[in-house]
Design an enzyme around this catalytic site. Structure first.
Site, short mmCIF file in Angstrom:
data_model
loop_
_atom_site.label_atom_id
_atom_site.label_comp_id
_atom_site.label_asym_id
_atom_site.label_seq_id
_atom_site.Cartn_x
_atom_site.Cartn_y
_atom_site.Cartn_z
N CYS A 162 0.65 -0.98 -0.24
CA CYS A 162 0.07 0.36 -0.32
C CYS A 162 1.16 1.58 -0.18
O CYS A 162 0.45 1.90 -0.74
CB CYS A 162 -1.20 0.20 1.19
N1 LIG Z 1 -4.49 -5.24 2.50
C1 LIG Z 1 -4.20 -4.72 3.06
O1 LIG Z 1 -3.53 -4.28 4.42
C2 LIG Z 1 -4.99 -4.16 2.41
C3 LIG Z 1 -5.66 -2.18 3.09
C4 LIG Z 1 -6.08 -1.19 2.43
C5 LIG Z 1 -6.55 -1.37 1.36
N2 LIG Z 1 -5.76 -2.58 0.15
C6 LIG Z 1 -6.37 -2.78 -0.72
O2 LIG Z 1 -7.47 -3.83 -1.09
C7 LIG Z 1 -7.22 -4.31 -3.03
C8 LIG Z 1 -6.95 -5.80 -2.32
O3 LIG Z 1 -5.37 -5.96 -1.12
P1 LIG Z 1 -4.56 -7.18 -1.01
O4 LIG Z 1 -4.17 -7.10 0.62
O5 LIG Z 1 -6.23 -8.03 -0.40
O6 LIG Z 1 -4.25 -8.37 -2.07
P2 LIG Z 1 -3.72 -9.87 -2.09
O7 LIG Z 1 -3.08 -10.03 -3.28
O8 LIG Z 1 -3.65 -10.05 -0.60
O9 LIG Z 1 -5.53 -10.99 -2.26
C9 LIG Z 1 -5.93 -10.24 -3.46
C10 LIG Z 1 -6.22 -11.90 -4.21
O10 LIG Z 1 -7.56 -11.81 -5.25
C11 LIG Z 1 -7.25 -12.63 -5.98
N3 LIG Z 1 -7.59 -12.05 -7.49
C12 LIG Z 1 -6.61 -11.85 -8.28
N4 LIG Z 1 -7.61 -11.64 -9.67
C13 LIG Z 1 -8.27 -11.86 -9.28
C14 LIG Z 1 -9.01 -11.75 -9.76
N5 LIG Z 1 -9.25 -11.75 -11.01
N6 LIG Z 1 -10.46 -11.99 -9.66
C15 LIG Z 1 -10.61 -12.12 -8.27
N7 LIG Z 1 -9.91 -12.61 -7.31
C16 LIG Z 1 -8.25 -12.43 -8.15
C17 LIG Z 1 -5.78 -12.27 -5.44
O11 LIG Z 1 -5.64 -14.80 -5.92
C18 LIG Z 1 -5.50 -12.82 -3.97
O12 LIG Z 1 -5.70 -13.98 -3.05
C19 LIG Z 1 -5.59 -3.89 -3.17
O13 LIG Z 1 -6.34 -2.65 -3.62
C20 LIG Z 1 -4.64 -3.18 -1.54
O14 LIG Z 1 -3.98 -2.42 -2.33
C21 LIG Z 1 -5.08 -3.26 1.02
#
Ligand SMILES: NC(=O)c1ccc[n+]([C@@H]2O[C@H](COP(=O)([O-])OP(=O)(O)OC[C@H]3O[C@@H](n4cnc5c(N)ncnc54)[C@H](O)[C@@H]3O)[C@@H](O)[C@H]2O)c1
Length: 421
Positions: free
Chosen positions: A264
């Site tokens: 992030c």
């Molecule tokens: N992790 C955090 O603390 C956090 C905090 C705030 C915002 N975010 C945002 O949230 C979003 C997700 O982040 P995250 O940390 O959960 O990511 P992550 O990588 O942990 O999880 C994302 C998941 O989405 C899956 N994926 C990929 N392509 C896909 C598709 N086309 N259809 C369905 N699933 C798919 C992946 O296999 C993965 O398991 C990002 O935009 C990130 O910037 C994350």
């Protein structure tokens, strides 16, 4: 194949019939939302192509009043009432925002929607993504936003780690494309979280999310620069910050470190900068902060090399802690991993030690791992670099484990051999 997300021992109670919820992406963000919604009475179906994301550990199980399943087949989502887009939004190899997963997930949603359904963007995207990318994919599929289907954005504010707040207790920003979408989205999120903060447009929600993380990146970069200045002045940075933090207003403490990592803080500001540049107003300060953050590992590396006589070859160097933040087993964009690669380039006799990580991840599988503060063969390292100050580390024991200790955090007890970098 469909798997139960809830532990068999915790039999789902009958649904409260809040409707079907499709969660696209079951990672750090999607999984807690899926489980929280199940607990709030939704029939949740998670979709994720990655088997590991669908597999559930018992620690993740929560008693639910609804139900929760995961599938690798997007067809099972068809007809869901609410769709949450929780897929990754990384930077590509050239440092530009990569929205491929968001596009793909929107495509799945556009094909599976039914009239009256809500699509809510949760992933962090650039300003204008909801009214631009999301709207256009849905409209190209023939849906009329605000009439046939509804569209909103509610960016995530997770803070993984031991101090993580429950998803339901973090106030949720919500912006929608129109009043009908807002009413629909508000009704959903009020079931999931304690507090929803409605903002006047999707762009405000999108920009607020990016401001939150840009604020952190810029302050981390400022602290990095001032850490160099305080250290050159012979003043301990942590003591300075702790002293300033006694001011009860107008000051938020940031501490020295090895540079912002994770998915992030170093990533999200690029989304803001991309759109700001497109609008003819790129932020000079933000560009400098991003560059400062990218350069931190190289600057630390130079200091370490100089202290080791500018020749790392054959020097036994152990990096203690390799994750992007303390007490979290996440290596995404982790500064210690970049440092390890730089040390490898210098042909040091290298190893890493991290009590927080279970099985050695792919990114580090080619580098020797040590189970203790020694080299893998039990030899005493010539130097230890503190990569991540996990709570599990005994900082005094670290200072006794090698003659030279490099400390980018200013956290090791001062003593012979401790070099704050
Ligand atoms: N992790 C955090 O603390 C956090 C905090 C705030 C915002 N975010 C945002 O949230 C979003 C997700 O982040 P995250 O940390 O959960 O990511 P992550 O990588 O942990 O999880 C994302 C998941 O989405 C899956 N994926 C990929 N392509 C896909 C598709 N086309 N259809 C369905 N699933 C798919 C992946 O296999 C993965 O398991 C990002 O935009 C990130 O910037 C994350």
């Amino acid at each position: 194949m469909i798997q139960d997300l809830l532990h068999p021992a915790i039999a789902p109670r009958p649904s409260l019939n809040r409707g079907r919820l499709a969660v696209l992406g079951l990672g750090y963000v999607g999984r807690p939302l899926a489980l929280g919604a199940a607990a709030a009475g939704y029939e949740v179906i998670g979709y994720d192509p990655a088997p590991a994301a669908r597999a559930v550990t018992s620690a993740a199980h929560r008693p639910g009043r609804g139900s929760s399943r995961a599938s690798a087949d997007p067809a099972v989502l068809a007809g869901a009432d609410t769709w949450l887009i929780c897929v990754p939004t990384p930077l590509d190899a050239r440092g530009r925002p990569d929205l491929a997963a968001v596009r793909a997930a929107l495509g799945v949603a556009a094909r599976g929607l039914k009239p009256g359904a809500l699509v809510c963007l949760v992933s962090t995207c650039q300003p204008g993504a909801t009214n631009g990318l999301c709207r256009s994919v849905l409209e190209e599929a023939g849906w009329r936003i605000g009439r046939d289907v509804f569209l909103a954005v509610s960016p995530e504010r997770e803070n993984p780690g031991p101090h993580a707040l429950a998803t339901s207790s973090i106030p949720r920003l919500l912006g929608a494309t129109d009043d009908a979408s807002l009413r629909r989205a508000l009704a959903f999120w009020r079931h999931i979280v304690d507090r929803v903060e409605v903002v006047a447009s999707p762009e405000i929600a999108e920009c607020a999310k990016l401001l939150e993380n840009t604020y952190r990146l810029v302050n981390i970069a400022l602290m990095d620069e001032l850490h160099a200045a305080f250290t050159a002045l012979g003043v301990a940075t942590r003591d300075v910050v702790a002293a300033a933090a006694t001011k009860p207003f107008g000051f938020a403490p940031f501490w020295p470190g090895l540079g912002a990592g994770g998915h992030c803080i170093p990533v999200d500001p690029a989304f803001l900068q991309m759109e700001a540049a497109r609008a003819g107003a790129p932020s000079v300060l933000l560009a400098k902060a991003m560059a400062r953050n990218r350069g931190r590992v190289a600057r630390v590396m130079r200091q370490i090399s100089a202290r080791l006589g500018d020749d790392l070859e054959g020097k036994r160097v152990l990096v203690a802690g390799v994750t992007y933040k303390p007490d979290v087993a996440d290596l995404r964009a982790a500064a210690p991993v970049r440092l390890l690669r730089a040390l490898q380039g210098g042909r040091a006799d290298l190893a890493w030690h991290d009590p927080v990580i279970g099985a050695a991840p792919k990114a580090l599988s080619a580098m020797p791992r040590s189970a203790a503060l020694t080299m893998p063969d039990g030899a005493r390292p010539d130097a230890i670099i503190l990569g991540t100050p996990h709570r599990a580390f005994d900082m005094v024991a670290i200072t006794r484990a090698a003659p030279l200790l490099f400390d980018p955090f200013g956290i090791l007890p001062a003593g012979l051999g401790v070099i704050v970098v």
